[in-house]
Design a protein around this motif. Structure first.
Motif, short mmCIF file in Angstrom:
data_model
loop_
_atom_site.label_atom_id
_atom_site.label_comp_id
_atom_site.label_asym_id
_atom_site.label_seq_id
_atom_site.Cartn_x
_atom_site.Cartn_y
_atom_site.Cartn_z
N LYS A 138 -48.84 -119.48 -19.50
CA LYS A 138 -48.17 -118.33 -20.11
C LYS A 138 -49.04 -117.75 -21.21
O LYS A 138 -49.66 -118.48 -21.97
CB LYS A 138 -46.82 -118.73 -20.70
CG LYS A 138 -45.83 -119.21 -19.68
CD LYS A 138 -44.53 -119.63 -20.35
CE LYS A 138 -43.60 -120.20 -19.29
NZ LYS A 138 -42.39 -120.75 -19.88
N ASP B 143 -48.32 -123.84 -15.05
CA ASP B 143 -47.37 -123.14 -15.94
C ASP B 143 -48.09 -122.41 -17.07
O ASP B 143 -47.83 -122.66 -18.24
CB ASP B 143 -46.34 -124.12 -16.52
CG ASP B 143 -45.59 -124.85 -15.45
OD1 ASP B 143 -45.32 -124.24 -14.40
OD2 ASP B 143 -45.27 -126.03 -15.65
N SER C 79 -49.47 -125.64 -26.69
CA SER C 79 -49.38 -124.29 -27.26
C SER C 79 -50.55 -124.07 -28.20
O SER C 79 -50.81 -124.89 -29.07
CB SER C 79 -48.08 -124.11 -28.04
OG SER C 79 -46.98 -124.18 -27.19
N LEU D 242 -44.46 -111.17 -23.66
CA LEU D 242 -45.00 -112.00 -22.59
C LEU D 242 -45.83 -111.13 -21.64
O LEU D 242 -45.33 -110.15 -21.09
CB LEU D 242 -43.87 -112.69 -21.83
CG LEU D 242 -44.28 -113.66 -20.74
CD1 LEU D 242 -45.05 -114.85 -21.32
CD2 LEU D 242 -43.05 -114.14 -19.97
N SER E 68 -48.81 -114.69 -24.29
CA SER E 68 -48.04 -113.69 -25.04
C SER E 68 -48.95 -113.03 -26.07
O SER E 68 -49.81 -113.69 -26.65
CB SER E 68 -46.86 -114.34 -25.75
OG SER E 68 -45.98 -114.92 -24.83
N HIS F 293 -48.11 -112.76 -19.25
CA HIS F 293 -48.39 -113.50 -18.02
C HIS F 293 -47.56 -114.77 -18.00
O HIS F 293 -47.44 -115.47 -19.00
CB HIS F 293 -49.88 -113.84 -17.93
CG HIS F 293 -50.24 -114.60 -16.71
ND1 HIS F 293 -50.40 -113.99 -15.48
CD2 HIS F 293 -50.45 -115.91 -16.49
CE1 HIS F 293 -50.70 -114.90 -14.59
NE2 HIS F 293 -50.73 -116.08 -15.17
N ASP F 294 -47.01 -115.09 -16.83
CA ASP F 294 -46.26 -116.33 -16.62
C ASP F 294 -46.48 -116.74 -15.17
O ASP F 294 -45.95 -116.11 -14.26
CB ASP F 294 -44.78 -116.13 -16.92
CG ASP F 294 -43.97 -117.41 -16.83
OD1 ASP F 294 -44.54 -118.48 -16.52
OD2 ASP F 294 -42.75 -117.35 -17.08
N GLU G 214 -49.63 -120.90 -23.66
CA GLU G 214 -48.86 -122.11 -23.39
C GLU G 214 -49.19 -122.55 -21.97
O GLU G 214 -49.14 -121.73 -21.04
CB GLU G 214 -47.36 -121.87 -23.52
CG GLU G 214 -46.92 -121.60 -24.93
CD GLU G 214 -45.41 -121.44 -25.05
OE1 GLU G 214 -44.85 -122.00 -25.99
OE2 GLU G 214 -44.82 -120.76 -24.19
N TYR G 215 -49.51 -123.82 -21.81
CA TYR G 215 -49.91 -124.31 -20.49
C TYR G 215 -49.74 -125.82 -20.42
O TYR G 215 -49.54 -126.50 -21.42
CB TYR G 215 -51.36 -123.93 -20.19
CG TYR G 215 -52.35 -124.37 -21.24
CD1 TYR G 215 -52.96 -125.62 -21.18
CD2 TYR G 215 -52.67 -123.53 -22.30
CE1 TYR G 215 -53.86 -126.01 -22.15
CE2 TYR G 215 -53.58 -123.92 -23.27
CZ TYR G 215 -54.17 -125.16 -23.19
OH TYR G 215 -55.06 -125.56 -24.15
#
Length: 161
Positions: free
Chosen positions: A139, A137, A98, A146, A141, A148-149, A122-123
């Motif tokens: 993400k 994964d 993160s 949010l 924000s 993108h995910d 977050e990845y």
């Protein structure tokens, strides 16, 4: 003879990535630079020259943990870009990472007034053959919304409310 020549070209073209270490000999994930724009709820650009709400020099970005300015570029058309990962050897593999960035908007009319927004990435970084390290994964924000995910993406338009 013509068929041998065609077979030789075919062999070199379609067997290069997995076997040629020189082709994949880089340490960073492909294109891990992030590019984004800030818009309002009516899709108007907020950053840039020519009478927009914020001039490029009124914008700064830093990583929350370090509180130091990031090497971000803000161009006259409102695009902001920076490199998410400077050195992948500093990042753990197969763990959720993160990173929170603070985006500071300095009021051009009152330079003591600063509005700060947050961007959270977050990845998970994984090791693979080509490229050697890549995102999973992924993400993104912006201010707790949010955006993108899914698979890695590096271009965003954030709505500043």
């Amino acid at each position: 003879m013509k068929y041998i020549f065609i077979l030789t070209i075919y062999f070199f073209l379609f067997t290069s990535c997995g076997t040629d270490k020189g082709y994949c000999d880089y340490e960073q994930p492909c294109d891990n630079s992030i590019l984004f724009r800030m818009i309002d709820e009516n899709s108007n650009e907020l950053i840039g020259e020519y009478g927009r709400m914020y001039e490029p020099e009124n914008i700064s970005i830093c990583q929350q943990d370090f509180q130091s300015a990031l090497k971000a570029k803000v161009d006259g058309r409102g695009k902001i870009s920076f490199v998410l990962i400077e050195d992948t050897s500093d990042e753990p593999l197969n763990n959720v990472i993160s990173k929170t960035f603070l985006l500071n908007f300095q009021n051009p009319k009152d330079t003591s007034e600063i509005d700060t927004d947050t961007i959270l990435f977050e990845y998970v970084l994984t090791q693979q053959e080509c490229p050697p390290i890549w995102f999973e994964d992924f993400k993104v924000s912006y201010n707790d919304s949010l955006y993108h995910d899914g698979e890695f993406d590096n271009t965003f338009r954030f709505i500043k409310k």
